[in-house]
Design a protein around this motif. Structure first.
Motif, PDB file in Angstrom:
ATOM      1  N   GLY A   1      35.431  34.163  34.465  1.00  0.00           N
ATOM      2  CA  GLY A   1      34.726  35.381  34.882  1.00  0.00           C
ATOM      3  C   GLY A   1      35.666  36.399  35.504  1.00  0.00           C
ATOM      4  N   PHE A   2      36.683  35.917  36.214  1.00  0.00           N
ATOM      5  CA  PHE A   2      37.660  36.818  36.824  1.00  0.00           C
ATOM      6  C   PHE A   2      38.416  37.599  35.760  1.00  0.00           C
ATOM      7  N   PHE A   3      38.837  36.915  34.706  1.00  0.00           N
ATOM      8  CA  PHE A   3      39.597  37.582  33.645  1.00  0.00           C
ATOM      9  C   PHE A   3      38.711  38.554  32.866  1.00  0.00           C
ATOM     10  N   VAL A   4      37.455  38.158  32.614  1.00  0.00           N
ATOM     11  CA  VAL A   4      36.531  39.064  31.926  1.00  0.00           C
ATOM     12  C   VAL A   4      36.294  40.319  32.755  1.00  0.00           C
ATOM     13  N   TYR A   5      36.114  40.142  34.051  1.00  0.00           N
ATOM     14  CA  TYR A   5      35.922  41.296  34.944  1.00  0.00           C
ATOM     15  C   TYR A   5      37.142  42.201  34.928  1.00  0.00           C
ATOM     16  N   GLY A   6      38.328  41.622  34.994  1.00  0.00           N
ATOM     17  CA  GLY A   6      39.561  42.408  34.962  1.00  0.00           C
ATOM     18  C   GLY A   6      39.708  43.184  33.667  1.00  0.00           C
ATOM     19  N   ILE A   7      39.367  42.545  32.550  1.00  0.00           N
ATOM     20  CA  ILE A   7      39.442  43.229  31.251  1.00  0.00           C
ATOM     21  C   ILE A   7      38.486  44.416  31.222  1.00  0.00           C
ATOM     22  N   LEU A   8      37.271  44.234  31.731  1.00  0.00           N
ATOM     23  CA  LEU A   8      36.288  45.319  31.747  1.00  0.00           C
ATOM     24  C   LEU A   8      36.746  46.466  32.649  1.00  0.00           C
ATOM     25  N   VAL A   9      37.323  46.130  33.794  1.00  0.00           N
ATOM     26  CA  VAL A   9      37.853  47.172  34.685  1.00  0.00           C
ATOM     27  C   VAL A   9      38.985  47.934  34.002  1.00  0.00           C
ATOM     28  N   GLY A  10      39.877  47.204  33.334  1.00  0.00           N
ATOM     29  CA  GLY A  10      40.975  47.857  32.628  1.00  0.00           C
ATOM     30  C   GLY A  10      40.479  48.794  31.545  1.00  0.00           C
ATOM     31  N   ILE A  11      39.474  48.350  30.783  1.00  0.00           N
ATOM     32  CA  ILE A  11      38.914  49.208  29.729  1.00  0.00           C
ATOM     33  C   ILE A  11      38.278  50.446  30.324  1.00  0.00           C
TER      34      ILE A  11
END
Length: 207
Positions: free
Chosen positions: A78-88
């Motif tokens: 979930g941490f990595f998914v959240y980071g990817i969404l923030v980056g996008i």
């Protein structure tokens, strides 16, 4: 020296005041270009563009290594998914080139996004300011910014402990661009006011 739309992407953390002084030697109206007498134009991308790209890449790579590694007791996907969404989100919100125009003949500044006028304001609402922040040991570090109503903070130089140098450079930039200059203190004799609100000017004339 970065030019064009990447002029504000300052990635250095050492001798920031010397780096800014060199830029001012090469372009006395840094970070703007003179379009015509008393009209200054700067094109730029927000620095959140490269920050978003970095977050996205780190989270993608981290997520790939995490999925390939042996599973641990806690799930961090979930941490990595959240980071990817923030980056996008940072990439999408910062991908359009911006133009900031300081137009003294018209007495206003204008912000363009995708070459469409997004915000316009009077000259007294845009300024150069020296900002200060204190570390855990009580030492002050100073940054120079351009800011204004409807304008995101544009950092010219960050995290220098040399107050006198940063103040000199800030006042010089404000003088060349004919903008107001504010010290890091709200009440200070170091402020340089070149533009006042119309009501304040009218009251001064009446007195």
């Amino acid at each position: 020296m970065r030019r064009g739309a990447f002029v504000l992407w300052n990635l250095g953390f050492f001798d920031v005041e010397r780096s800014l002084a060199r830029r001012l030697q090469q372009n006395t109206h840094y970070p703007f270009q003179v379009q015509q007498p008393n009209v200054f134009v700067m094109e730029y991308y927000k620095d959140t563009l490269w920050k978003g790209a970095l977050i996205f890449l780190l989270c993608v790579l981290g997520g790939v290594f995490y999925l390939k590694s042996e599973k641990v007791s806690q799930d961090y996907s979930g941490f990595f998914v959240y980071g990817i969404l923030v980056g996008i989100w940072l990439l999408l919100s910062s991908m359009h080139k911006r133009h900031l125009v300081i137009n003294h003949p018209r007495g206003c500044y204008q912000i363009y996004i995708k070459r469409r006028l997004w915000k316009e304001g009077p000259m007294h609402q845009i300024y150069v300011r020296l900002m200060a922040q204190m570390d855990a040991y009580g030492k002050c570090f100073y940054s120079l910014i351009i800011n204004g109503h409807g304008l995101e903070v544009l950092a010219l130089a960050s995290l220098s402990d040399k107050y006198e140098h940063m103040e000199f450079l800030g006042r010089r930039i404000a003088r060349k661009l004919k903008l107001n200059y504010f010290d890091y203190l709200d009440v200070s004799t170091h402020h340089v006011i070149r533009h006042r609100p119309p009501l304040e000017r009218d009251e001064t004339l009446q007195v």
